[in-house]
Every structure is written in C-alpha cells, then in structure tokens.
Design an enzyme around this catalytic site. Structure first.
Site, PDB file in Angstrom:
ATOM      1  N   CYS A 108      48.343  70.703  80.127  1.00 23.05           N
ATOM      2  CA  CYS A 108      47.313  70.445  79.804  1.00 23.05           C
ATOM      3  C   CYS A 108      47.250  69.799  79.045  1.00 23.05           C
ATOM      4  O   CYS A 108      46.297  68.622  78.732  1.00 23.05           O
ATOM      5  CB  CYS A 108      47.047  71.632  78.404  1.00 23.05           C
ATOM      6  N   LYS A 149      50.469  88.646  74.391  1.00 23.23           N
ATOM      7  CA  LYS A 149      50.060  88.713  75.519  1.00 23.23           C
ATOM      8  C   LYS A 149      50.954  87.646  76.372  1.00 23.23           C
ATOM      9  O   LYS A 149      50.253  86.822  76.301  1.00 23.23           O
ATOM     10  CB  LYS A 149      48.882  89.569  76.033  1.00 23.23           C
TER      11      LYS A 149
HETATM   12  P1  NAD Z   1      43.199  81.509  80.522  1.00 24.95           P
HETATM   13  O1  NAD Z   1      42.317  80.691  79.351  1.00 24.95           O
HETATM   14  O2  NAD Z   1      42.370  81.521  81.682  1.00 24.95           O
HETATM   15  O3  NAD Z   1      43.788  82.492  79.712  1.00 24.95           O
HETATM   16  C1  NAD Z   1      45.481  82.447  78.779  1.00 24.95           C
HETATM   17  C2  NAD Z   1      45.364  83.016  78.538  1.00 24.95           C
HETATM   18  O4  NAD Z   1      44.411  84.037  77.505  1.00 24.95           O
HETATM   19  C3  NAD Z   1      45.959  84.922  79.371  1.00 24.95           C
HETATM   20  O5  NAD Z   1      47.323  85.219  78.700  1.00 24.95           O
HETATM   21  C4  NAD Z   1      44.981  84.926  79.625  1.00 24.95           C
HETATM   22  O6  NAD Z   1      45.056  86.395  80.349  1.00 24.95           O
HETATM   23  C5  NAD Z   1      44.685  85.287  78.435  1.00 24.95           C
HETATM   24  N1  NAD Z   1      42.277  85.869  78.534  1.00 24.95           N
HETATM   25  C6  NAD Z   1      41.983  85.415  79.181  1.00 24.95           C
HETATM   26  N2  NAD Z   1      40.055  85.938  78.688  1.00 24.95           N
HETATM   27  C7  NAD Z   1      41.120  86.491  77.787  1.00 24.95           C
HETATM   28  C8  NAD Z   1      39.748  86.867  76.650  1.00 24.95           C
HETATM   29  N3  NAD Z   1      38.540  86.708  77.154  1.00 24.95           N
HETATM   30  N4  NAD Z   1      40.061  87.562  75.496  1.00 24.95           N
HETATM   31  C9  NAD Z   1      40.966  87.355  75.288  1.00 24.95           C
HETATM   32  N5  NAD Z   1      42.400  86.671  75.990  1.00 24.95           N
HETATM   33  C10 NAD Z   1      41.707  86.877  77.149  1.00 24.95           C
HETATM   34  O7  NAD Z   1      43.717  79.972  81.136  1.00 24.95           O
HETATM   35  P2  NAD Z   1      45.124  80.062  82.002  1.00 24.95           P
HETATM   36  O8  NAD Z   1      43.894  79.419  82.956  1.00 24.95           O
HETATM   37  O9  NAD Z   1      46.002  81.455  82.033  1.00 24.95           O
HETATM   38  O10 NAD Z   1      45.569  78.711  81.218  1.00 24.95           O
HETATM   39  C11 NAD Z   1      44.861  77.106  81.592  1.00 24.95           C
HETATM   40  C12 NAD Z   1      44.688  76.304  80.637  1.00 24.95           C
HETATM   41  O11 NAD Z   1      45.430  76.753  79.573  1.00 24.95           O
HETATM   42  C13 NAD Z   1      44.153  75.219  80.813  1.00 24.95           C
HETATM   43  O12 NAD Z   1      43.349  75.142  80.359  1.00 24.95           O
HETATM   44  C14 NAD Z   1      45.522  74.379  79.795  1.00 24.95           C
HETATM   45  O13 NAD Z   1      45.010  73.190  79.458  1.00 24.95           O
HETATM   46  C15 NAD Z   1      44.766  74.966  78.804  1.00 24.95           C
HETATM   47  N6  NAD Z   1      46.536  75.062  78.421  1.00 24.95           N
HETATM   48  C16 NAD Z   1      46.748  74.016  76.992  1.00 24.95           C
HETATM   49  C17 NAD Z   1      47.820  73.968  76.094  1.00 24.95           C
HETATM   50  C18 NAD Z   1      47.821  73.594  74.731  1.00 24.95           C
HETATM   51  O14 NAD Z   1      48.699  73.546  74.209  1.00 24.95           O
HETATM   52  N7  NAD Z   1      46.838  72.814  74.237  1.00 24.95           N
HETATM   53  C19 NAD Z   1      48.829  74.500  76.263  1.00 24.95           C
HETATM   54  C20 NAD Z   1      48.810  75.141  77.800  1.00 24.95           C
HETATM   55  C21 NAD Z   1      47.473  75.951  78.268  1.00 24.95           C
END
Ligand code: NAD
Length: 481
Positions: A296, A188
């Site tokens: 991130c 997704k």
């Molecule tokens: P987010 O957690 O809001 O969303 C990430 C994904 O999860 C999206 O596809 C979203 O639709 C989905 N999602 C949202 N709620 C959910 C739930 N309850 N159950 C399952 N899926 C759900 O994060 P974001 O705002 O899209 O991304 C930013 C975050 O990602 C930042 O905190 C960043 O640090 C992190 N990030 C981490 C890495 C890493 O490798 N550690 C890499 C890139 C981004």
C-alpha cells in the site's frame, strides 16, 4: 531464474529452494470459532499457490450464521474473561504468542510464501520477524494502558478485515493491539491468502488463549460485509482498497461502531540531485519491487530531479536487470509471483493503459515461468501527472517516473494524488528532509530509506488512504475508550 540485460552484470545462481516439508497443509479447513475448528454452513472455496496454480486447500466460506456464531463467541469471551483479566495477565498470553511465532517462524514463512507468492527471503526476514515483534511490543503495553493517554477501557468486540499482500503481518497489526487493550476479535483474512491466519489459530490454541478471544472466519467480500454489518460488533478495523473502505464507512455511518481504515496509496519517492545515487537506486528498487509491488505504501511514483534523471535511470535499469524473478521458495529470488489471476489482469490492464496514453515502457530481459502468475519488473518514463499510471494504484511491480526541477515542484507533484499514505525523500541535506517532511501530505515519510516498518512506529494515511493509525502508542487509540 536469472535475468540479465547487460553481460557481466549478474551471474547464474544455483537454485537454493527452501524445503516445504516443514508445513503441513490440510486438504480442507473449517472456521476457528470459540477456540475450536468448526465446519462452516456455507460453501467452500479453494486457495491456490500463485507460483504454480496448484490448489492448496479447500476453505470454508463463512455465511451470516457462521459470522454470528463467531461474534457471539467473541462477546462471551469479552464479557466473561478477557475484559476482566488484568493487563499483566493478558500480556502473558501475548508474550507467549510472540514466542511461539518466533519458534515456528520457518513454518510460517514457508506457508506465507506458498499461499501468497512472496519470496521466502522477505517472508523469512521481514514479515515473520515483524509479526513476532509486534506481539512482543503490544504485550508490553497491556499493563501500561493508563500511560498511553487514550483511556483505559476496551471497546468490546472488534471486527477485523485484512488484505492479501501481508497476510500474517496485517493480522498482527490488527490482533496484537486489540488484545492488549482487552478487546476480543473476529478476523477475516483475504480469500486468496487464508492459510497463515488458520495456522495462527493453531498458535492461539498452543498458547492456551481463552476460547473466543480470537476467532477467524474465512470467506470473501460477502463474509466481510456480514461481519461489518453485525449489530453486536463495537469496532471495525479494515485494511484494503479505498473502494471497499468507502463502502464500509457507509455501512457503519449512523451506528456507534468505531472505525479505522487503512487504505490504498500512490507514494512519491523523491530523489534530489545531492542524494547518494547508488543508495537511492537501492531505495527505489526496494520501494517498488519489494513484495512484487503489492504494498500500500509502495514508492510507485519516482520523482527525480531533472539534472540527475538520466544518471538515475541508467543505474536503475542496470540494477533492475539483476533482479531475479521466479520461485518464491528459492532463497535467491527477489521478485515472486503475483498473488492472483485477477491482480495480474489488473496490472496488465493499467500497464497497457500507460502505453496507450503515451508513456514509454521498459522491462529488463526476463524469462518468466510458464505456470503461475508473473509480471516482470517494469518502469514507465515520459509519464505526466494526468496519466492513469501516475494517479491510480497499480499494486504491482510497475514504477512511473516523473521529473522535477525545484523542491516546490517536487512537493506539488508528490501531493497531487487523492492518496496520502507514504513518501520517500533522498537528499544529503537534513534541513531539506525536515522541510519536505513538513510539506508532504503523507502519514509516513522515509528519509534516505524506504519501506521500513517497526512496531513502535505509527503507520496510517491522510485523505483517501484512510484514517486511524496502527503501530506504536498511537495504535492503541483505535481500541480504547
Ligand atoms: P480489497 O479491499 O479488495 O479486500 C480487502 C479485504 O476486504 C479482503 O479480506 C476482502 O475479502 C474484504 N472485502 C471485500 N469486499 C468487502 C466488503 N464489501 N465488505 C467487507 N469486506 C470486504 O483489497 P485487496 O485487493 O485485498 O488489497 C489491496 C488493497 O489493500 C490495496 O488498495 C492496498 O493499498 C490496500 N492496503 C492498505 C494497507 C494500509 O495499511 N493502508 C496495507 C495493505 C494493503
């Protein structure tokens, strides 16, 4: 657009926009299930170009029924085809996908910049080449799994959820190792950046990948929850915020599902007084302004040794004044658009909190476009460790500057965060680099560089930055038993 605070520091560039005629964006998209695009049963949502607010396409929002259909397709493909196929045959598909990505790299880069807002210079020179390299790399592992040291059996169906900051790159980090190990996937993408994942689905068709090996379901948090909670999923791989990562860990607790979580970060970029200052300034800029700071592992906390702090800040401000903010498709652009109105609101809110808590805010003179979501490169001085801008992930082009006097103080301040994803060390001394790398609680430590990614190198965090590693031999562990 150019920004210049000091006359003579920069000069005007003629616009050099990349043509978007290479991409063919459809009015609406369905889900990719069992090798075909199908209609969803749920509602639809819109994806917009964050640089212009133009609606790009209508995207199906997968409901529980759609997710179930995708998981069933992945299970069939796993049982009948993919888990039975010799690794050397799986490798051929991965090589083919890697080659097609390289062949269609311009199209992928333009589409990524349109849907995400990142500068074409980055999608073209960083994201897409690493995506292709990732598939090449894991293709090489597919017939050598017994040498990896993690078992040779795949897990089954992998549910994979990715964020919006590196849509295609995060897809590659998830799909390439899963497929190499013999798993099938339901992925997704994030709701604000679904288009390159859907183009990747077309690439799977072009590569003749057996139906059901890769399924793409679009939607928001509800779709993600349905996928994570599905009873026939064997593995959950999530990249995103720590908050959602914790919710996912709660959902799968008590089940037999395996989980890897790649979450947030608040990295320290540490500059010692013996560092080559001009290179360090480039590294600071790359650390926090690359991809608008939507990274991130961004170096969002600059820790600079007190004796050189004034000099570093002076040169950093001068360098920031030369950054070009504007049209992501312009090849001169350094900083593109903020990915969404919600993310822009969050960056504004935390920056306002920074000022209210007493930190001093600075941005170069910077004319922002009138439409779309924009935030100027910003730095905060007079930051203390207690300030929210020194503790919380802003996920935008905002740098918090702190100082230190001794290496021990630098380590203590760097580790004073709930996160532990990455860190940077700038110094002339090799021994100091090794000592710092030992003492920093961060999954990745860059020395005299920052934000460098390679498929052979493992990536992942400590503490609230998650668990599990992606990339390299270590990246196989989460997909084998
Ligand atoms: P987010 O957690 O809001 O969303 C990430 C994904 O999860 C999206 O596809 C979203 O639709 C989905 N999602 C949202 N709620 C959910 C739930 N309850 N159950 C399952 N899926 C759900 O994060 P974001 O705002 O899209 O991304 C930013 C975050 O990602 C930042 O905190 C960043 O640090 C992190 N990030 C981490 C890495 C890493 O490798 N550690 C890499 C890139 C981004």
């Amino acid at each position: 657009m150019t920004t210049s605070a000091e006359p003579g520091v920069t000069f005007d560039y003629a616009p050099a926009p990349e043509s978007r005629s290479i991409v063919d964006i459809k009015a609406s998209y369905g889900l990719f299930v069992d090798g075909e695009f199908v209609d969803g049963h749920g509602k639809a949502f819109k994806t917009v170009n964050p640089a212009t607010e133009e609606v790009l396409a209508e995207i199906a929002e997968a409901d529980d029924h759609d997710v179930d259909r995708a998981v069933k397709a992945a299970r069939r493909a796993y049982d009948r085809v993919w888990s039975k196929m010799p690794g050397s045959e799986r490798a051929k598909y991965l090589y083919r996908i890697a080659r097609i990505i390289a062949e269609r790299s311009r199209e992928l880069a333009v589409l990524e910049s349109i849907d995400n807002g990142k500068p074409i210079r980055e999608s073209r020179d960083v994201d897409v080449p690493i995506v292709s390299a990732h598939f090449f790399y894991y293709a090489g592992w597919a017939d050598k799994l017994k040498y990896a040291g993690f078992g040779e059996q795949p897990l089954g169906v992998a549910a994979q959820i990715i964020p919006w900051n590196f849509p295609l790159l995060m897809l590659a980090w998830k799909i390439a190792p899963a497929l190499a190990c013999g798993n099938t996937v339901v992925l997704k993408p994030a709701e604000t950046t679904p288009l390159t994942a859907l183009l990747f689905a077309e690439i799977c068709q072009q590569a003749d990948l057996p139906p059901g090996v890769v399924n793409i379901v679009t939607g928001a948090g509800g779709t993600g929850q349905a996928l994570v909670g599905h009873s026939d999923v064997d593995k959950v791989a999530f990249t995103g915020s720590t908050e959602v990562g914790k919710a996912i860990a709660r959902t799968v607790a008590g089940t037999t599902k395996r989980v890897t979580l790649e979450l947030g970060g608040k990295a320290a970029n540490i500059v010692f007084d013996d560092a080559p200052i001009d290179q360090a300034v480039e590294g600071i800029v790359n650390g926090i302004f690359f991809n608008q700071g939507h990274v991130c592992c961004a170096g969002s906390r600059l820790l600079v040794q007190e004796s050189v702090a004034e000099d570093v800040l002076h040169r950093l401000k001068r360098r920031m004044s030369t950054l070009r903010v504007g049209d992501p498709l312009d090849k001169n652009t350094d900083i593109g658009a903020i990915n969404s109105a919600e993310q822009l609101a969050r960056i504004r809110e935390l920056s306002d909190v920074g000022e209210a808590e007493g930190a001093a805010r600075w941005s170069p003179a910077c004319e922002l476009p009138s439409h779309g979501y924009w935030f100027p490169p910003t730095l905060f001085t007079d930051v203390t460790q207690a300030h929210r801008i020194a503790r919380e992930e802003i996920f935008g082009p905002v740098l918090s500057v702190l100082t230190f006097r001794t290496p021990a103080e630098a380590v203590a301040k760097a580790n004073n965060t709930p996160y532990g994803l990455s860190a940077g060390v700038w110094t002339d001394k090799g021994s100091r680099i090794l000592k710092m790398a030992n003492e920093l609680r961060a999954g990745v430590v860059w020395a005299n560089t920052f934000n460098k990614f390679d498929p052979t190198s493992p990536f992942g965090g400590y503490k609230e930055s998650g668990y599990g590693r992606e990339g390299g031999r270590h990246g196989l562990e989460g997909y084998l038993r």
